[in-house]
Design an enzyme around this catalytic site. Sequence first.
Site, PDB file in Angstrom:
ATOM      1  N   ILE A  34      21.775  -7.628  13.274  1.00  0.00           N
ATOM      2  CA  ILE A  34      22.660  -7.101  14.316  1.00  0.00           C
ATOM      3  C   ILE A  34      22.713  -5.577  14.301  1.00  0.00           C
ATOM      4  O   ILE A  34      23.320  -4.975  15.177  1.00  0.00           O
ATOM      5  CB  ILE A  34      24.093  -7.682  14.209  1.00  0.00           C
ATOM      6  CG1 ILE A  34      24.714  -7.406  12.852  1.00  0.00           C
ATOM      7  CG2 ILE A  34      24.079  -9.174  14.510  1.00  0.00           C
ATOM      8  CD1 ILE A  34      26.171  -7.823  12.773  1.00  0.00           C
ATOM      9  N   ASP A  35      22.045  -4.950  13.338  1.00  0.00           N
ATOM     10  CA  ASP A  35      22.069  -3.485  13.296  1.00  0.00           C
ATOM     11  C   ASP A  35      21.416  -2.898  14.540  1.00  0.00           C
ATOM     12  O   ASP A  35      21.907  -1.916  15.104  1.00  0.00           O
ATOM     13  CB  ASP A  35      21.406  -2.956  12.015  1.00  0.00           C
ATOM     14  CG  ASP A  35      20.014  -3.503  11.773  1.00  0.00           C
ATOM     15  OD1 ASP A  35      19.678  -4.562  12.349  1.00  0.00           O
ATOM     16  OD2 ASP A  35      19.262  -2.884  11.000  1.00  0.00           O
ATOM     17  N   LEU A 123      15.097  -6.268  -1.172  1.00  0.00           N
ATOM     18  CA  LEU A 123      16.213  -5.608  -1.863  1.00  0.00           C
ATOM     19  C   LEU A 123      16.104  -4.088  -1.791  1.00  0.00           C
ATOM     20  O   LEU A 123      16.760  -3.376  -2.530  1.00  0.00           O
ATOM     21  CB  LEU A 123      16.273  -6.055  -3.326  1.00  0.00           C
ATOM     22  CG  LEU A 123      16.432  -7.554  -3.574  1.00  0.00           C
ATOM     23  CD1 LEU A 123      16.525  -7.837  -5.075  1.00  0.00           C
ATOM     24  CD2 LEU A 123      17.661  -8.105  -2.869  1.00  0.00           C
ATOM     25  N   SER A 125      13.450  -1.851  -2.337  1.00  0.00           N
ATOM     26  CA  SER A 125      12.779  -1.058  -3.365  1.00  0.00           C
ATOM     27  C   SER A 125      12.255   0.253  -2.782  1.00  0.00           C
ATOM     28  O   SER A 125      12.282   1.292  -3.449  1.00  0.00           O
ATOM     29  CB  SER A 125      11.628  -1.854  -3.992  1.00  0.00           C
ATOM     30  OG  SER A 125      10.717  -2.303  -2.994  1.00  0.00           O
ATOM     31  N   ASP A 170      19.384   0.652   4.763  1.00  0.00           N
ATOM     32  CA  ASP A 170      18.929   0.597   3.373  1.00  0.00           C
ATOM     33  C   ASP A 170      19.187   1.917   2.652  1.00  0.00           C
ATOM     34  O   ASP A 170      19.760   1.949   1.559  1.00  0.00           O
ATOM     35  CB  ASP A 170      17.444   0.253   3.309  1.00  0.00           C
ATOM     36  CG  ASP A 170      17.146  -1.152   3.808  1.00  0.00           C
ATOM     37  OD1 ASP A 170      18.115  -1.893   4.097  1.00  0.00           O
ATOM     38  OD2 ASP A 170      15.963  -1.496   3.941  1.00  0.00           O
TER      39      ASP A 170
END
Length: 383
Positions: A34-35, A123, A125, A170
């Site tokens: 949804i970003d 995640l 990186s 992120d």
Amino acid sequence: MNINLQEKFAAQYHKNAEAIYFTPGRVNLIGEHIDYNGGLVMPCAISLGTWVAIAPNNEGKFRFKSLNFDIETAVNSNTVNDKNGTIWANYPVGVINEFIKDGKEINGLDFLFYGNIPIGSGLSSSASIEIATAYALNTYLNLGYDRLALVKIAKRVENDFIGLNSGIMDQFAVTFGEKDKAIVLDCETLKYKMVDVDLGNYVLAIINTNKPRELADSKYNERVAECQAALNLLNEEITLHYLCELNAEKFALHSHLINDETLLNRATHVVKENDRVHSAAKALSGGDLTAFGRLMYASHESLRTLYEVSGKELDAVVDFCSDYKHVIGARMTGAGFGGCAIALLEKGYEEDFAKHLTDYYVDKIGYPTAIYISEIGGGPSTL
């Protein structure tokens, strides 16, 4: 960190590092896909991350080594360098390029990286390496950037140098993360608030499906286009910039305009997922982990059936969790198509959970998962 980076640096470069820095990875607790639709995300920093040791050299070069990769790289200092294939060192090289283009003079430096974030798992990186480099240089050389400037620099590296058209979540999450807090972030305006996350008798289990997630080869861009198509249909009657300007109640009044079932499913997920972020923030603020866990399961089911981005691997993990009585919530995290799921697991059952999930997953999928127990950690730090 179960490794002596200073000792490893000395072995690699035959001198001591002058400074060591750490930057976390991140998970998105809820608010998926949804970003780019004008909605809210709720990421947090985790205790897995990237360490970098640094020292000057007299060779007029930046030298990059990693304990995770065999490939070493050296590039000339104070020169804007080109991307070199797909090697990991493009991330720190890209950061240095941005500093040089911004007029910063940076002389020869030696870097040694080590990370315990599984590569390609979702995640972050890459964002962790980018911010680790930016934070290390900014701190070590007193370059004067604030945290938001570092976030924007790292996003430019990802978009312009690496070539992945990703959002800002992120880099923002790994930079602004605080211990035992989640970030409710509007990726469009960058307005955010911190929400307390008291896990109490639970831990955050991160389950890597071990199916690599290649966003460039996935249907990520297709989902973006489908949401835009749904938005265009809604705009025949009302005026919207983003789907997330509607809550579920208002969406129900206008959803008849979306006459394609697939587009309707995509838009329904987006609107309801954005509502779930608001509900999740309220549940966490009130210390109601059970309610938050229900929202996690609802989020995954929506991503599975309406948005169709999970896949058999992630579904197998969440299906196991839903039947395991010591888990109160689980969902895929990240863009999907592989990568990781997260679960709220009762303390004391980590080994039992890992054993039984692994057996179940091997039976269903044919190979094991990797399971990590994480705290909700803070942002970059000097060690």
